[in-house]
Design a protein around this motif. Structure first.
Motif, PDB file in Angstrom:
ATOM      1  N   GLU A  54       0.878  -1.172   0.000  1.00 23.47           N
ATOM      2  CA  GLU A  54       0.000   0.000   0.000  1.00 23.47           C
ATOM      3  C   GLU A  54       0.912   1.218   0.000  1.00 23.47           C
ATOM      4  N   LEU A  55       1.001   1.859  -1.153  1.00 20.38           N
ATOM      5  CA  LEU A  55       1.896   3.008  -1.279  1.00 20.38           C
ATOM      6  C   LEU A  55       1.180   4.272  -0.824  1.00 20.38           C
ATOM      7  N   GLY A  56       1.962   5.256  -0.438  1.00 22.29           N
ATOM      8  CA  GLY A  56       1.398   6.543  -0.043  1.00 22.29           C
ATOM      9  C   GLY A  56       0.815   7.248  -1.257  1.00 22.29           C
ATOM     10  N   LYS A  57      -0.023   8.200  -1.009  1.00 20.73           N
ATOM     11  CA  LYS A  57      -0.618   8.954  -2.113  1.00 20.73           C
ATOM     12  C   LYS A  57       0.457   9.725  -2.860  1.00 20.73           C
ATOM     13  N   ALA A  58       0.259   9.839  -4.168  1.00 21.04           N
ATOM     14  CA  ALA A  58       1.218  10.538  -5.013  1.00 21.04           C
ATOM     15  C   ALA A  58       0.466  11.353  -6.045  1.00 21.04           C
ATOM     16  N   GLY A  59       1.199  12.193  -6.750  1.00 23.25           N
ATOM     17  CA  GLY A  59       0.563  12.973  -7.801  1.00 23.25           C
ATOM     18  C   GLY A  59       0.328  14.400  -7.368  1.00 23.25           C
TER      19      GLY A  59
END
Length: 157
Positions: A54-59
């Motif tokens: 579960e990766l952290g939010k990006a963008g």
């Protein structure tokens, strides 16, 4: 619900000063290896050498992309390979790939190959905008991962 599929792909090869055995041992140990991967919110063990990342939010502000995917890992010490295959129905990504570790006696060559598909909750019109963001994010985090591993392994060879 609107959704688009975005493909990601990366191949990279680098050489580090560490012994091949040490490189293999770390990369075959998914939780140990994941400690060097940037932006991991959680690595959830699913049993039988399977894990959900579960990766952290990006963008950007507008596109808060979060990547969640699960893989089963298989390590083959004789071949020097660690492969991962996607587990369907977990998260929004299907990711597969492998490490190939080559012993050069005084150094170790590490080959990374991954590809996959993310399903993102945006309209078809947004695909042109979202795809490059996803691609650059994938490249950025993986490059940082290789840098962190290289540092851990005592520097580039």
């Amino acid at each position: 619900a609107m959704a688009v599929k975005v493909s990601i792909r990366m191949q990279h090869e680098f050489s580090d000063k560490a012994a091949a055995k040490d490189v293999f041992d770390l990369l075959a140990d998914v939780p140990a290896s994941a400690k060097h991967f940037p932006n991991v919110d959680q690595l959830v063990p699913l049993g039988k050498n399977a894990y959900r990342w579960e990766l952290g939010k990006a963008g950007t502000e507008k596109f808060n992309l979060q990547t969640v995917y699960a893989c089963t890992y298989a390590a083959d010490r004789k071949k020097g390979t660690i492969t991962w295959t996607p587990i369907p129905g977990e998260g929004n990504g299907q990711i597969s790939g492998h490490w190939k570790i080559t012993d050069n006696k005084k150094s170790t060559t590490i080959h990374f190959d991954m590809e996959g598909e993310l399903t993102l909750p945006v309209s078809g019109l947004m695909k042109m905008i979202v795809s490059p963001i996803v691609a650059s994010e994938n490249e950025k985090t993986n490059k940082q991962y290789f840098k962190n591993l290289t540092k851990h392994f005592g520097g580039a060879a």
